[in-house]
Write a protein that holds these residues in place. Sequence first.
Motif, PDB file in Angstrom:
ATOM      1  N   LEU A   1      44.066  -9.304 -30.719  1.00  0.00           N
ATOM      2  CA  LEU A   1      43.388  -8.308 -29.882  1.00  0.00           C
ATOM      3  C   LEU A   1      41.986  -8.576 -29.707  1.00  0.00           C
ATOM      4  N   ILE A   2      41.480  -8.947 -30.818  1.00  0.00           N
ATOM      5  CA  ILE A   2      40.362  -9.701 -30.730  1.00  0.00           C
ATOM      6  C   ILE A   2      39.844 -10.715 -29.912  1.00  0.00           C
ATOM      7  N   GLY A   3      40.820 -11.647 -29.723  1.00  0.00           N
ATOM      8  CA  GLY A   3      40.741 -12.930 -28.839  1.00  0.00           C
ATOM      9  C   GLY A   3      40.833 -12.322 -27.504  1.00  0.00           C
ATOM     10  N   SER A   4      41.792 -11.445 -27.241  1.00  0.00           N
ATOM     11  CA  SER A   4      41.972 -10.948 -25.806  1.00  0.00           C
ATOM     12  C   SER A   4      40.804 -10.014 -25.450  1.00  0.00           C
ATOM     13  N   ALA A   5      40.039  -9.358 -26.254  1.00  0.00           N
ATOM     14  CA  ALA A   5      38.903  -8.675 -25.867  1.00  0.00           C
ATOM     15  C   ALA A   5      37.853  -9.518 -25.547  1.00  0.00           C
ATOM     16  N   SER A   6      37.856 -10.792 -26.262  1.00  0.00           N
ATOM     17  CA  SER A   6      36.656 -11.481 -26.014  1.00  0.00           C
ATOM     18  C   SER A   6      37.174 -12.085 -24.661  1.00  0.00           C
ATOM     19  N   LEU A   7      38.286 -12.555 -24.409  1.00  0.00           N
ATOM     20  CA  LEU A   7      38.546 -12.869 -23.241  1.00  0.00           C
ATOM     21  C   LEU A   7      38.309 -12.151 -22.092  1.00  0.00           C
ATOM     22  N   ALA A   8      38.546 -10.831 -21.975  1.00  0.00           N
ATOM     23  CA  ALA A   8      38.419  -9.885 -21.043  1.00  0.00           C
ATOM     24  C   ALA A   8      37.164  -9.427 -20.793  1.00  0.00           C
ATOM     25  N   ALA A   9      36.194  -9.994 -21.879  1.00  0.00           N
ATOM     26  CA  ALA A   9      34.882  -9.597 -21.913  1.00  0.00           C
ATOM     27  C   ALA A   9      34.655  -7.985 -22.201  1.00  0.00           C
ATOM     28  N   LEU A  10      35.290  -7.623 -23.183  1.00  0.00           N
ATOM     29  CA  LEU A  10      35.071  -6.439 -23.752  1.00  0.00           C
ATOM     30  C   LEU A  10      33.539  -6.237 -23.898  1.00  0.00           C
ATOM     31  N   PRO A  11      32.753  -5.338 -23.524  1.00  0.00           N
ATOM     32  CA  PRO A  11      31.298  -5.256 -23.633  1.00  0.00           C
ATOM     33  C   PRO A  11      30.817  -5.182 -25.438  1.00  0.00           C
ATOM     34  N   PHE A  12      29.715  -5.575 -25.514  1.00  0.00           N
ATOM     35  CA  PHE A  12      28.808  -5.545 -26.778  1.00  0.00           C
ATOM     36  C   PHE A  12      29.412  -5.989 -28.027  1.00  0.00           C
ATOM     37  N   VAL A  13      30.577  -6.003 -28.171  1.00  0.00           N
ATOM     38  CA  VAL A  13      31.176  -6.512 -29.636  1.00  0.00           C
ATOM     39  C   VAL A  13      31.737  -7.999 -29.354  1.00  0.00           C
ATOM     40  N   THR A  14      31.902  -8.341 -28.273  1.00  0.00           N
ATOM     41  CA  THR A  14      32.764  -9.786 -28.270  1.00  0.00           C
ATOM     42  C   THR A  14      31.784 -10.791 -27.811  1.00  0.00           C
ATOM     43  N   SER A  15      32.075 -11.954 -28.131  1.00  0.00           N
ATOM     44  CA  SER A  15      31.508 -13.084 -27.684  1.00  0.00           C
ATOM     45  C   SER A  15      31.605 -13.297 -26.184  1.00  0.00           C
ATOM     46  N   GLY A  16      32.858 -13.169 -25.602  1.00  0.00           N
ATOM     47  CA  GLY A  16      33.034 -13.434 -24.248  1.00  0.00           C
ATOM     48  C   GLY A  16      32.317 -12.610 -23.342  1.00  0.00           C
ATOM     49  N   PHE A  17      31.903 -11.246 -23.950  1.00  0.00           N
ATOM     50  CA  PHE A  17      31.300 -10.516 -23.073  1.00  0.00           C
ATOM     51  C   PHE A  17      29.761 -11.288 -22.784  1.00  0.00           C
ATOM     52  N   TYR A  18      29.274 -11.544 -23.888  1.00  0.00           N
ATOM     53  CA  TYR A  18      27.720 -12.233 -23.744  1.00  0.00           C
ATOM     54  C   TYR A  18      27.869 -13.479 -22.877  1.00  0.00           C
ATOM     55  N   SER A  19      28.872 -14.268 -23.204  1.00  0.00           N
ATOM     56  CA  SER A  19      28.622 -15.700 -22.197  1.00  0.00           C
ATOM     57  C   SER A  19      29.247 -15.384 -20.857  1.00  0.00           C
ATOM     58  N   LYS A  20      30.299 -14.472 -20.681  1.00  0.00           N
ATOM     59  CA  LYS A  20      30.785 -14.404 -19.332  1.00  0.00           C
ATOM     60  C   LYS A  20      29.780 -13.404 -18.359  1.00  0.00           C
ATOM     61  N   ASP A  21      29.252 -12.637 -19.101  1.00  0.00           N
ATOM     62  CA  ASP A  21      28.221 -11.617 -18.616  1.00  0.00           C
ATOM     63  C   ASP A  21      27.129 -12.564 -17.770  1.00  0.00           C
ATOM     64  N   GLN A  22      26.444 -13.560 -18.701  1.00  0.00           N
ATOM     65  CA  GLN A  22      25.397 -14.322 -18.245  1.00  0.00           C
ATOM     66  C   GLN A  22      25.752 -14.971 -17.122  1.00  0.00           C
ATOM     67  N   ILE A  23      26.963 -15.751 -16.931  1.00  0.00           N
ATOM     68  CA  ILE A  23      27.617 -16.323 -15.788  1.00  0.00           C
ATOM     69  C   ILE A  23      27.696 -15.457 -14.686  1.00  0.00           C
ATOM     70  N   VAL A  24      28.217 -14.156 -14.778  1.00  0.00           N
ATOM     71  CA  VAL A  24      28.326 -13.167 -13.695  1.00  0.00           C
ATOM     72  C   VAL A  24      27.120 -12.987 -13.081  1.00  0.00           C
ATOM     73  N   TRP A  25      25.945 -12.664 -14.182  1.00  0.00           N
ATOM     74  CA  TRP A  25      24.701 -12.184 -13.557  1.00  0.00           C
ATOM     75  C   TRP A  25      24.102 -13.440 -12.617  1.00  0.00           C
ATOM     76  N   LEU A  26      24.344 -14.723 -13.551  1.00  0.00           N
ATOM     77  CA  LEU A  26      23.395 -15.926 -12.717  1.00  0.00           C
ATOM     78  C   LEU A  26      24.222 -16.355 -11.484  1.00  0.00           C
ATOM     79  N   ALA A  27      25.398 -16.047 -11.321  1.00  0.00           N
ATOM     80  CA  ALA A  27      26.328 -16.506 -10.344  1.00  0.00           C
ATOM     81  C   ALA A  27      25.565 -16.043  -8.979  1.00  0.00           C
TER      82      ALA A  27
END
Lengths: 101, 620, 492, 175
Positions: free
Chosen positions: B380-406
């Motif tokens: 679940l933690i991994g999936s949340a990170s993959l799905a970029a669940l905000p604020f608590v997962t690493s995936g959110f921070y990294s993907k969010d950055q790309i989404v914004w910078l795109a």
Amino acid sequence: MMNTTMEGLVLAGILFVLGLISMLIRRNIIFMLISVEIMLNAAGLAFIVAAARWGQPEGQVMFMFILAMAAAEVSVGLALILQIYHQLKTLDSDEASKMRG
Amino acid sequence: MQWIYLIPALPFLGALLLVLASGRIGKTGVTLIGCGSVGIAALVTIVAGLQFMNSGQAGYVQHLWDWVSIGTFRIGMDLRLDALSLVFTFVITFVGFLIHVYSTGYMADDPDFARFFACMNLFVGAMLLLVLGDNLLLLYFGWEGVGLCSYLLIGFWYKDPANGAAARKAFIVTRVGDTAMAIALFLLVQHTGSLQLGTVLARAQELWTTGDPTVVLIAFLLLGGAVGKSAQLPLQTWLPDAMAGPTPVSALIHAATMVTAGVYLIARTNALFVLSPSAQAAVAIVGAITLLLAGCSAFVQTDIKRVLAYSTISQIGYMFLALGVGAWSAAIFHFMTHAFFKALLFLGAGAIIVALHHEQDMFKMGGLRKSLPGVFLVFLIGSASLAALPFVTSGFYSKDQIVWLAGAAAGGNAFYSLAAVLGAFITAAYTARMIFLVFFGQEKTHVHHKPGPVMMAPLYILAVLSTLAGFIELPHTLGHLTLLSDFVSPVLPGVVTVHGGVALEWGMQALTLGLVALATWLAWRLLAAPFPDGLKQFLKNGWGFDDAYNVMFVQPFVKLAKINRRDVIDKIYTGLAAVTRGFHRAMSATQSGILRWYVMGIVMGAVIILSVIIWREYAV
Amino acid sequence: MMLPVFILLPVLGAFLAWLASAVNKTLPRWVALLVMLAGLAISAGMWWQVQDDIYFIGDRWLQTYELPWMPRFGISFSLALDGLSLLMLVLTFFLGALSVMVSWKEIKERSGFFHFNLLFVIGGIAGVFLTMDLFLFYFFWEVMLIPMYFLIGIWGHGNRLYAALKFFLFTQAGGLLMLLAILGLYFVHASATGTFTFSYFALLNTPMAVETGRWLMLGFLVAFIVKLPAFPFHTWLPDAHTEAPTAGSVILAGLLLKTGAYGILRFVIPIFPEASQFFATWVMLLGAIGILYGGKLAYAQTDFKRLVAYTSVSHMGFVLVGAFAFNPLAYQGVVMQMITHGISTGALFMIAGSLYERLHTRELEQMGGLWPALPKMGVVTMVFVMASLGLPGLGNFIAEFLILAGSWQAAPWITVAATAGLVVATIYSLRIMQKVFFGTSLREYKLPDLSLREMLMMAPLIAAIIWLGVYPQPVINVAQRAMPSVAVHSTK
Amino acid sequence: MGPAFYIAGAVAVLSTLMVITRYNIMHALLYFIVSLLSVAVIFYVYGAPFMAALEVIVYAGAIMVLIIFFVMMLNLGPQTAGDEARWLTPRIWIGPSILCLVLLAELVYLILQPTGQAGDVITVDPKAVGMSLFGPYILAVELAGMLLMAGIVGAYHLGRQKKKILHRFLERTTE
């Protein structure tokens, strides 16, 4: 139009060709030997005619050599035919074609 | 730092020992050598990394020996430690070590235990050489080396010909990309006279102005190599098949490390891409399209590993998008978090697969929430990170950055943003679908045995990392922390934002959040919903690329090979021989032994000769 | 004064081995092995010596030896050693020793005559690599041909006479063309300078008309590319390789093919620089076609040795591409390719021989799933299969990379085609592994894995190929000075 | 050229034709002797009386008699003539005849080419022949003598009734 020399040479040619035909159609070895003799004789005739044309003895000298050669050839040839006849019991030259390439 | 040669040397040594000692040292010995070599390498990395950070150098180069030196063309066995290679080295050794430890549990019953670890060690060594190499030839060395190990490990269970086919497909398809990369290297040799990274990048700036055709060509060819290795369009077809290998292999090679080599390559040669804007745009476009296509395919897979494989392709698409728009450090950031959470997901999937006795079909799973609670948690933690669940997962921070910078970066535009946002939506949807199918609902297959601590420990560590790793780089909206981008700034140029500031970022974050929620809800609703069969099959087969390549390349090649098995060129010579032989036959037929034929031949000859004489002398 | 030793040692050894067979059946192979090892020791020792001071010797030639033979015709027993020859000699004796070991068990009949032929071939090859007199060169060129004919024709497999004859006819036809070209060069030189000589050094600077040079060059070239072999003269190779005994295949692939490459580097390019430049593009094109065509045919084969034979065609295409790129990188690559191909293909043939000893078949369709039975052999095969597809870290990669990097500067499009050959190489190489070792086995094999003797053969090969892959500098240093001046001049 | 030539020539051609068409060897030989005699006449016409005499004595007299004796010795009987009749089908005549007639046509064409002036018959007396035989051609005479000697020895050797020992080559092939 035909002078003496030509007439003699044409006769020699006719005789030679007759010998040749005989050579080609005969299967009997003795007949083939006779054919050779016909042709040799024709060649000798040509030499004699040539000698008469030029008045030089060389043509006749050559005829004598042909004569000597024919004699030797006939003697050896007959001896060979004798052997073949003893070996194969026939005079058919095609029977003596065991040489294969 | 003078010890960094040990980092790749140790795994190589481990591999060598395992090969030489094959079968003589028992399982414990294999475990010790296999895990130990990578573990020590990880320790050396940490020590060297700390020293490096303290030293404040931009890069440290260690010259081992001259590799190839011809006149002015000199290539050394040189290792380079800088921010970029340190990040990669750290991820490789650390995640690699965890996966090795996990493998001792996963592969415990396999008769080829030693061979597995030999290959894994070899892989880690080659991968480290790839990222530590100071010149492109050494990078290419590692690049091909990891390809070999990937081949060996995909085809690890060699008895099934399908595995062998998948392995060869992986090797050959990536080799196509490698060929493009090799040509890029030839071009660089020709123009810069060197392959040493520093020299090449410096010379490139002297030689070429922006948009010079040569540098554009080089960048495109390098991109060709990168898409091959990183399974991007159009060479992505090998990765889903590569799941034939053991799951730890998928985790290490086909998720965390090797497939991101393309990202590393582009980041490494960023100067060349900066000089060729069209190639850089191509990187972004490839990334954007790939992330959407692969995401869609992931949504309809039934095999859990194939979901993750397509998800990997899609996530690497994000990294390419980031590279393409000039957000270099964002790509590296996403690489790092992705390595953690994707390794976690694969290893979790592996735990499930082992527990269900090698069952990989998600529709035969279900309800595992209760029987495998530990796995459920980390998954679940991994999936949340993959799905970029905000604020608590690493995936959110990294993907969010790309989404914004795109959208916001210098090379970005609305299309990229749209693709990135849409991709986030799809990601969330297939992730949720996977979770629901595997862990909720009715239990369909009984759990055989639960994963032991050897397998669970790496999962927990990775779960922690998947969460915490995100906090080293926080967006403007949430504190604006830039540890990673600062760290890599000596190597990678910083991102230039032009299209809007913090407001856009807020908007994007809100949008993403909404979409993730929507996607989760939709996935729940659509779980049982009918899907058009044709479309489903089309997506499931990865948009028909495989069939197309099969018809376009594989079939013609095989057919051509089959037709010409006996070598038509040889026909020329056998024909010549036949003519000679025929002539020989004809000639020997004349030696019949029939005397009259000989005479006939003589007569014919006489006729012909006389004819010739008459014709020449007397005829006109 | 060491140079004649390299030729005399194997030739005298050959007679000794033959005599020894009268004493004992196993004695010839010991004689042969000792001779080869002695040759290897001497040549490797010389390499070791020149390794350090290679940069300090001003002259290109390390040693020369001259003995008048037929002075009236300008023929002399002239030998000379430069870096290229030295490397080739080391390779010759290295593979020579291995081919003795590989036939340790395989040859049961007429072992005396077998080792006689084996040593004589080696002697001829050593002569080819050393001689600097074109007449003598032709002499040795023929000397290595005839024992090889016997090796294939007497100890080969099923269709051996056909293969031996094909091999003989092809190389002989090429050799005769070369003889014509040598004589042509001889007379052209004589008419230009007034001296009749076959000496390489004298002929090197023969002034000749452009047209003449081109024709003579083609004469040499055809001989060498038949031997190499390049498309479309390659068809003798698969038959010869397939039918030859293992030692014969090893020597064929490892050494005889190299004499073609050596000839191109030693004679064609230096003697005819202008003509070489003129034909360069076409020859490179032939090379590139050979790479792709050989690779494609290799993929289609079902006979292990035939497959490997076609890979040779493919690999030798690289030699052709590199040799005519006139570039130091490509030149070094060609030298490396000659050595590494000798090692890797030789090893693959040894593996084919070992498999044949165990399974009594060379058909790939009858193999499969051998890994559990033969894990050691699997690892060894994997190394050489990877070498043949050009994996970095193994010698072949260095060779192919240098060739391609060099030829890129001469002919980019041909290089692209040649580089595509790497993909084809991957396809056929992996097919070997799949068909032989992976997949399911047809029956449960109980086969002995590599014996100690076989490991002793394979270990030096593996060590050599890896060493050349990670530290090829000793080879490059030694070969550097022997580079044809054409290659040096066109350096950017 | 006088009628003697034409008559003798016609006789020679006709008798030779008879020779080559006979089935019986004896008949053929007798016709051949006629042919030789008529050729001897032609020799005489062409001014070579000595050669004419030799032709009659050696050729017609000695060689032909040798062959006749030989045939008689073999005692072939009628089956030989039957063989000849069987072998000499009309079909077998066609090819050789055409070929040889072509040859004859070519020869005649060549003979009839106008080359120089026609000369008359010049008699060469036997003395001149003898002078040149034993002058410049003495070596050839010696060689001819040796040839005859070899012929006699060879004929004797070959003609001996040997025991049935096949030559080793024949031995192998006749099986």
